[in-house]
Write a protein that holds these residues in place. Structure first.
Motif, PDB file in Angstrom:
ATOM      1  N   THR A 112      15.390 -24.083  53.884  1.00 54.26           N
ATOM      2  CA  THR A 112      14.793 -22.904  53.257  1.00 54.26           C
ATOM      3  C   THR A 112      15.817 -22.162  52.420  1.00 54.26           C
ATOM      4  OG1 THR A 112      13.234 -22.680  55.086  1.00 54.26           O
ATOM      5  CG2 THR A 112      13.577 -20.745  53.701  1.00 54.26           C
ATOM      6  N   LEU A 113      17.014 -21.990  52.968  1.00 51.37           N
ATOM      7  CA  LEU A 113      18.065 -21.307  52.207  1.00 51.37           C
ATOM      8  C   LEU A 113      18.462 -22.121  50.981  1.00 51.37           C
ATOM      9  CD1 LEU A 113      20.242 -19.999  55.165  1.00 51.37           C
ATOM     10  CD2 LEU A 113      18.779 -18.642  53.653  1.00 51.37           C
ATOM     11  N   SER A 115      16.545 -24.163  49.294  1.00 52.02           N
ATOM     12  CA  SER A 115      15.469 -24.107  48.303  1.00 52.02           C
ATOM     13  C   SER A 115      15.454 -22.783  47.541  1.00 52.02           C
ATOM     14  CB  SER A 115      14.109 -24.334  48.963  1.00 52.02           C
ATOM     15  OG  SER A 115      13.768 -23.237  49.775  1.00 52.02           O
ATOM     16  N   HIS A 116      16.102 -21.761  48.116  1.00 53.16           N
ATOM     17  CA  HIS A 116      16.218 -20.465  47.430  1.00 53.16           C
ATOM     18  C   HIS A 116      17.574 -20.312  46.740  1.00 53.16           C
ATOM     19  CE1 HIS A 116      12.417 -18.824  48.729  1.00 53.16           C
ATOM     20  NE2 HIS A 116      12.669 -19.230  49.969  1.00 53.16           N
ATOM     21  N   ASP A 117      18.254 -21.434  46.537  1.00 52.27           N
ATOM     22  CA  ASP A 117      19.542 -21.491  45.827  1.00 52.27           C
ATOM     23  C   ASP A 117      20.620 -20.610  46.454  1.00 52.27           C
ATOM     24  OD1 ASP A 117      18.620 -23.325  43.948  1.00 52.27           O
ATOM     25  OD2 ASP A 117      17.755 -21.734  42.707  1.00 52.27           O
ATOM     26  N   VAL A 118      20.635 -20.535  47.776  1.00 48.27           N
ATOM     27  CA  VAL A 118      21.690 -19.821  48.484  1.00 48.27           C
ATOM     28  C   VAL A 118      22.885 -20.771  48.603  1.00 48.27           C
ATOM     29  CG1 VAL A 118      22.318 -18.717  50.664  1.00 48.27           C
ATOM     30  CG2 VAL A 118      20.025 -18.423  49.733  1.00 48.27           C
ATOM     31  N   ALA A 123      24.853 -19.995  53.489  1.00 53.21           N
ATOM     32  CA  ALA A 123      23.863 -20.585  54.388  1.00 53.21           C
ATOM     33  C   ALA A 123      24.487 -20.878  55.752  1.00 53.21           C
ATOM     34  CB  ALA A 123      23.290 -21.857  53.781  1.00 53.21           C
TER      35      ALA A 123
END
Length: 129
Positions: A112-113, A115-118, A123
């Protein structure tokens, strides 16, 4: 299949009971007549075989082997997943299915992180928290 077999072995076999006893307290297990060295050797042999299986699966997925980076950074995820799953690091009752749930939770969080470009470093900090 590995999780089902490991869960069955831990709960229903003499070997599983010996592993739990040795993991909880080696001295007490030895005093109870459990062959501690043989049990530890068996656990290491099974762990090595499973590591080899994981390496084969990784080669099958990636199509190549990079021995310098293969599995790098998985230590944190594995230990965190076991703790999140409810297994005490001091020994005692194994929580195999809890560890599987911990892996699923941490991987879901990581994906999830990502996919949000973290950033990977951020992360890791979030996963550690």
């Amino acid at each position: 299949v590995v999780v089902v077999v490991a869960s069955w072995v831990a709960r229903r076999t003499v070997l599983g009971r010996r592993i739990v006893a040795v993991g909880g307290n080696e001295t007490a297990a030895a005093l109870a007549g459990i062959p501690v060295r043989r049990t530890i050797t068996t656990v290491y042999v099974v762990a090595a075989a499973l590591a080899g299986l994981a390496a084969l699966l990784s080669v099958g997925v990636n199509g190549t082997v990079d021995t310098a980076n293969l599995g790098l950074g998985y230590e944190f995820t594995v230990i965190s997943a076991v703790v999140v799953g409810g297994t005490a690091l001091t020994g005692g009752r194994p929580r195999i299915w809890g560890s599987v749930a911990g892996v699923a939770l941490l991987q879901l969080l990581g994906f999830t992180l990502a996919s949000h470009d973290v950033a990977k470093e951020v992360a890791s900090l979030v996963q550690a928290a």
